[in-house]
Design a protein around this motif. Sequence first.
Motif, short mmCIF file in Angstrom:
data_model
loop_
_atom_site.label_atom_id
_atom_site.label_comp_id
_atom_site.label_asym_id
_atom_site.label_seq_id
_atom_site.Cartn_x
_atom_site.Cartn_y
_atom_site.Cartn_z
N MET A 1 41.37 40.83 44.64
CA MET A 1 40.61 41.22 42.90
C MET A 1 41.75 41.20 42.23
O MET A 1 42.02 40.74 41.10
N GLY A 2 42.62 42.53 42.57
CA GLY A 2 43.68 42.96 41.78
C GLY A 2 45.16 41.31 41.79
O GLY A 2 45.67 41.57 40.91
N GLN A 3 45.15 41.42 43.30
CA GLN A 3 46.27 40.38 43.47
C GLN A 3 46.44 39.51 42.41
O GLN A 3 46.98 38.82 42.05
N LEU A 4 45.18 38.44 42.77
CA LEU A 4 45.17 37.27 42.44
C LEU A 4 44.79 37.47 40.70
O LEU A 4 45.05 36.38 40.04
N SER A 5 43.74 38.42 40.31
CA SER A 5 44.33 38.72 38.41
C SER A 5 45.32 38.75 38.40
O SER A 5 45.84 38.56 37.45
N VAL B 1 42.11 39.36 32.33
CA VAL B 1 42.13 39.09 33.72
C VAL B 1 43.65 40.14 34.23
O VAL B 1 43.10 40.41 35.15
N LEU B 2 43.86 40.55 32.95
CA LEU B 2 44.75 41.40 33.00
C LEU B 2 44.48 43.50 33.49
O LEU B 2 44.58 44.01 34.64
N TYR B 3 43.09 43.20 32.63
CA TYR B 3 42.45 44.44 33.41
C TYR B 3 41.19 44.18 34.41
O TYR B 3 40.99 45.27 34.59
N LEU B 4 40.87 43.20 34.87
CA LEU B 4 40.39 43.05 36.28
C LEU B 4 41.29 43.49 37.15
O LEU B 4 41.13 44.63 38.37
N TYR C 1 43.76 47.74 41.16
CA TYR C 1 44.28 48.06 41.63
C TYR C 1 43.27 49.41 42.06
O TYR C 1 43.91 50.07 43.22
N LEU C 2 42.94 50.29 40.98
CA LEU C 2 42.71 51.78 40.38
C LEU C 2 40.82 51.40 42.23
O LEU C 2 41.13 52.41 42.44
N GLY C 3 39.62 50.16 42.01
CA GLY C 3 39.37 50.37 43.47
C GLY C 3 40.08 50.66 44.57
O GLY C 3 39.03 51.02 45.58
N ALA C 4 41.06 49.52 44.96
CA ALA C 4 41.77 49.97 46.08
C ALA C 4 41.84 51.14 46.04
O ALA C 4 41.68 51.72 47.04
#
Length: 127
Positions: free
Chosen positions: A18-22, A48-51, A56-59
Amino acid sequence: MRRGIAFGFLCLLGFDVMGQLSFKGAALAALPMSPDTAWILRVLAEPVLYLAFLGYLGAFVTWMSLLKHAPIGPAFAASHLEVVAVMPLAALLFHEAIGWPQIVGAAAILAGILCLALEDSESESGI
């Protein structure tokens, strides 16, 4: 315990992807790049930047939690599954090309993870 670790790795993979694609989506939406305030505001206005930040935070939180319970060797290797997972999704979403170098690299990552997982299972069984 193993199910919890497997679930944790699935969550880590999901957050990483999710972080990479967003982040890629936000970067593409903010084109053309220019070193001025208008461009910075355009980037910050992309939802989508906040996604990406959430990914990244979730990871990070998931990775820190996994380090408490998973063996570090296989955990570090498995954390690189995101590279393999992002590749076909980026090809679908962003029309990125996948060539032989990418395929060979993905196969090497998968082989390394498999070797470490097999080594870990052998050490647990006492072989």
